[in-house]
Scaffold this motif. Structure first.
Motif, PDB file in Angstrom:
ATOM      1  N   LYS A  37       0.162   4.112  -8.066  1.00 40.09           N
ATOM      2  CA  LYS A  37       0.015   2.848  -7.371  1.00 40.09           C
ATOM      3  C   LYS A  37       0.212   3.052  -5.875  1.00 40.09           C
ATOM      4  O   LYS A  37       0.823   4.030  -5.447  1.00 40.09           O
ATOM      5  CB  LYS A  37       1.048   1.824  -7.871  1.00 40.09           C
ATOM      6  CG  LYS A  37       0.921   1.475  -9.354  1.00 40.09           C
ATOM      7  CD  LYS A  37       2.003   0.482  -9.745  1.00 40.09           C
ATOM      8  CE  LYS A  37       1.925   0.108 -11.219  1.00 40.09           C
ATOM      9  NZ  LYS A  37       2.991  -0.831 -11.603  1.00 40.09           N
ATOM     10  N   LYS A  38      -0.299   2.123  -5.092  1.00 41.32           N
ATOM     11  CA  LYS A  38      -0.073   2.161  -3.663  1.00 41.32           C
ATOM     12  C   LYS A  38       1.343   1.687  -3.357  1.00 41.32           C
ATOM     13  O   LYS A  38       1.911   0.880  -4.076  1.00 41.32           O
ATOM     14  CB  LYS A  38      -1.098   1.274  -2.943  1.00 41.32           C
ATOM     15  CG  LYS A  38      -2.535   1.755  -3.111  1.00 41.32           C
ATOM     16  CD  LYS A  38      -3.491   0.830  -2.380  1.00 41.32           C
ATOM     17  CE  LYS A  38      -4.919   1.302  -2.539  1.00 41.32           C
ATOM     18  NZ  LYS A  38      -5.882   0.406  -1.853  1.00 41.32           N
ATOM     19  N   TRP A  39       1.865   2.167  -2.235  1.00 43.79           N
ATOM     20  CA  TRP A  39       3.241   1.843  -1.865  1.00 43.79           C
ATOM     21  C   TRP A  39       3.419   0.329  -1.716  1.00 43.79           C
ATOM     22  O   TRP A  39       4.424  -0.237  -2.094  1.00 43.79           O
ATOM     23  CB  TRP A  39       3.569   2.555  -0.559  1.00 43.79           C
ATOM     24  CG  TRP A  39       5.001   2.389  -0.112  1.00 43.79           C
ATOM     25  CD1 TRP A  39       6.067   2.012  -0.874  1.00 43.79           C
ATOM     26  CD2 TRP A  39       5.509   2.590   1.191  1.00 43.79           C
ATOM     27  NE1 TRP A  39       7.211   1.983  -0.132  1.00 43.79           N
ATOM     28  CE2 TRP A  39       6.896   2.339   1.147  1.00 43.79           C
ATOM     29  CE3 TRP A  39       4.949   2.990   2.389  1.00 43.79           C
ATOM     30  CZ2 TRP A  39       7.704   2.455   2.269  1.00 43.79           C
ATOM     31  CZ3 TRP A  39       5.757   3.113   3.501  1.00 43.79           C
ATOM     32  CH2 TRP A  39       7.122   2.839   3.425  1.00 43.79           C
ATOM     33  N   LYS A  40       2.411  -0.354  -1.144  1.00 38.59           N
ATOM     34  CA  LYS A  40       2.573  -1.790  -0.889  1.00 38.59           C
ATOM     35  C   LYS A  40       2.692  -2.589  -2.185  1.00 38.59           C
ATOM     36  O   LYS A  40       3.043  -3.759  -2.151  1.00 38.59           O
ATOM     37  CB  LYS A  40       1.401  -2.307  -0.061  1.00 38.59           C
ATOM     38  CG  LYS A  40       0.051  -2.259  -0.744  1.00 38.59           C
ATOM     39  CD  LYS A  40      -1.029  -2.800   0.167  1.00 38.59           C
ATOM     40  CE  LYS A  40      -2.398  -2.790  -0.491  1.00 38.59           C
ATOM     41  NZ  LYS A  40      -3.446  -3.302   0.410  1.00 38.59           N
ATOM     42  N   GLU A  41       2.381  -1.974  -3.319  1.00 34.61           N
ATOM     43  CA  GLU A  41       2.513  -2.669  -4.598  1.00 34.61           C
ATOM     44  C   GLU A  41       3.892  -2.443  -5.218  1.00 34.61           C
ATOM     45  O   GLU A  41       4.206  -2.986  -6.264  1.00 34.61           O
ATOM     46  CB  GLU A  41       1.429  -2.185  -5.571  1.00 34.61           C
ATOM     47  CG  GLU A  41       0.020  -2.531  -5.104  1.00 34.61           C
ATOM     48  CD  GLU A  41      -1.046  -1.950  -6.007  1.00 34.61           C
ATOM     49  OE1 GLU A  41      -0.689  -1.151  -6.896  1.00 34.61           O
ATOM     50  OE2 GLU A  41      -2.227  -2.270  -5.825  1.00 34.61           O
ATOM     51  N   ASP A  46       6.306  -6.023   1.008  1.00 34.88           N
ATOM     52  CA  ASP A  46       6.177  -6.939   2.134  1.00 34.88           C
ATOM     53  C   ASP A  46       6.554  -6.232   3.429  1.00 34.88           C
ATOM     54  O   ASP A  46       7.611  -5.601   3.528  1.00 34.88           O
ATOM     55  CB  ASP A  46       7.084  -8.158   1.930  1.00 34.88           C
ATOM     56  CG  ASP A  46       6.933  -9.148   3.070  1.00 34.88           C
ATOM     57  OD1 ASP A  46       5.876  -9.794   3.154  1.00 34.88           O
ATOM     58  OD2 ASP A  46       7.875  -9.260   3.872  1.00 34.88           O
ATOM     59  N   VAL A  47       5.709  -6.341   4.453  1.00 39.05           N
ATOM     60  CA  VAL A  47       5.927  -5.616   5.704  1.00 39.05           C
ATOM     61  C   VAL A  47       7.208  -6.068   6.402  1.00 39.05           C
ATOM     62  O   VAL A  47       7.912  -5.255   7.018  1.00 39.05           O
ATOM     63  CB  VAL A  47       4.708  -5.773   6.639  1.00 39.05           C
ATOM     64  CG1 VAL A  47       4.526  -7.218   7.070  1.00 39.05           C
ATOM     65  CG2 VAL A  47       4.836  -4.871   7.851  1.00 39.05           C
ATOM     66  N   VAL A  48       7.544  -7.350   6.329  1.00 38.97           N
ATOM     67  CA  VAL A  48       8.761  -7.836   6.984  1.00 38.97           C
ATOM     68  C   VAL A  48       9.996  -7.250   6.301  1.00 38.97           C
ATOM     69  O   VAL A  48      10.987  -6.907   6.959  1.00 38.97           O
ATOM     70  CB  VAL A  48       8.803  -9.371   6.985  1.00 38.97           C
ATOM     71  CG1 VAL A  48      10.107  -9.874   7.606  1.00 38.97           C
ATOM     72  CG2 VAL A  48       7.616  -9.932   7.758  1.00 38.97           C
ATOM     73  N   THR A  49       9.953  -7.103   4.990  1.00 40.03           N
ATOM     74  CA  THR A  49      11.062  -6.472   4.264  1.00 40.03           C
ATOM     75  C   THR A  49      11.261  -5.037   4.733  1.00 40.03           C
ATOM     76  O   THR A  49      12.392  -4.583   4.952  1.00 40.03           O
ATOM     77  CB  THR A  49      10.781  -6.485   2.751  1.00 40.03           C
ATOM     78  OG1 THR A  49      10.559  -7.836   2.326  1.00 40.03           O
ATOM     79  CG2 THR A  49      11.957  -5.902   1.974  1.00 40.03           C
ATOM     80  N   ILE A  50      10.167  -4.313   4.880  1.00 40.22           N
ATOM     81  CA  ILE A  50      10.253  -2.932   5.359  1.00 40.22           C
ATOM     82  C   ILE A  50      10.798  -2.893   6.777  1.00 40.22           C
ATOM     83  O   ILE A  50      11.680  -2.090   7.100  1.00 40.22           O
ATOM     84  CB  ILE A  50       8.871  -2.264   5.293  1.00 40.22           C
ATOM     85  CG1 ILE A  50       8.380  -2.186   3.846  1.00 40.22           C
ATOM     86  CG2 ILE A  50       8.914  -0.863   5.894  1.00 40.22           C
ATOM     87  CD1 ILE A  50       6.952  -1.717   3.708  1.00 40.22           C
TER      88      ILE A  50
END
Length: 314
Positions: A37-41, A46-50
């Motif tokens: 799977k892709k990391w964003k999944e 969520d980019v804000v979480t990262i």
């Protein structure tokens, strides 16, 4: 690499908080990859979480990272563009969410050269974009090629970069003789040929050979003939029998302008409407860009920084 990370961990270079956060982010990436799977999944989709995790690692954990700011790059700077308006709306929405996550944004940037020079854009509301608790965000623009006058769509700009090379050889070519690889140029009559000390290894496009490109010497324009070589190119100066025109006066050591303004042009030459050059010189970079279906910045960025000396003048 792994050995460096192990050395840092064993030496206690990072706090346990920053190590834990980094480990969680790394494991999320590895877990996603191992499952195909892709990391964003994964758990940090969520980019804000990262961003929050990295921000906390910097502020609270002393991790060797720095949150410099956020930016967006406009694909088209047009106030009537639904794409541009949607892009700015998404960017503003992301700014709001990041600040709601208690992340102070040190700086933001939205404008490239075209956006900065398009005066009817209304996206930059300083209160909306820069205001935040504790310390306002700094805003900056990325002017890029406009610094060198390389945005011909904006008439207020003036070209300021000039590419020059020296004449290293002048010779008479007899009818039927040739110059360059593949004998791409064969003299139809006795002609005078100048060799310039610049070639495609320096970043002068090979596609400007065979009379596509031109150079200016002593205020006169001459065609580039034959194929452009690695370290040199050839210029046709005119008939060998001509003793009156400028081409007959060109000598070794003369300066040839490959493109850009010529400070030695007379006022009459600069004001000649037939030359279609204004103050951009007799050989304009934008004309080459149009012929090669590329951009002015692509041509100047293609110049070899190790072989082409940069000289900044005031």
């Amino acid at each position: 690499n792994d050995s460096n990370n192990n050395d840092i961990a064993s030496n206690g270079g990072y706090s346990s908080t920053s190590q834990a956060i980094a480990t969680n982010l790394w494991e999320a990436q590895i877990t996603g990859a191992s499952n195909g799977k892709k990391w964003k999944e994964g758990p940090h989709r969520d980019v804000v979480t990262i961003m929050k995790a990295l921000y906390d690692a910097e502020i609270e954990g002393g991790a060797p990272i720095e949150f410099f700011g956020m930016c967006t790059h406009m694909a088209e700077a047009n106030s009537a563009s639904t794409y541009t308006n949607a892009q700015m709306a998404r960017f503003k929405g992301l700014l709001k969410r990041v600040r709601q996550a208690a992340i102070n944004i040190p700086s933001i940037s939205t404008d490239n050269s075209a956006a900065l020079l398009t005066t009817n854009l209304t996206h930059f509301d300083s209160v909306e974009l820069l205001s935040q608790p504790d310390a306002d965000t700094r805003g900056f623009v990325r002017t890029g090629g406009a610094v060198y006058g390389q945005r011909p769509a904006f008439s207020q700009l003036k070209a300021i970069s000039t590419l020059i090379a020296s004449v290293r050889h002048v010779a008479v070519l007899k009818k039927g003789e040739s110059v360059g690889y593949d004998r791409a140029y064969i003299a139809e009559n006795d002609v005078r040929i100048a060799t310039l000390a610049i070639g495609f290894a320096d970043g002068y496009p090979r596609d400007l050979g065979k009379k596509v490109g031109k150079v200016s010497i002593r205020g006169e324009v001459f065609p580039v003939v034959g194929n452009v070589c690695m370290d040199m190119l050839m210029v046709e100066l005119g008939s060998a029998d001509d003793k009156e025109r400028v081409g007959s006066m060109v000598v070794v050591g003369d300066v040839a302008i490959l493109w850009g303004p010529d400070d030695n042009l007379s006022d009459d030459q600069e004001q000649d409407d037939n030359l279609d050059n204004s103050s951009d010189g007799l050989v304009r970079l934008q004309d080459f860009a149009e012929k090669l279906n590329t951009t002015l910045s692509a041509l100047t960025c293609g110049l070899n920084k190790n072989r082409v000396r940069r000289e900044y003048v005031t």
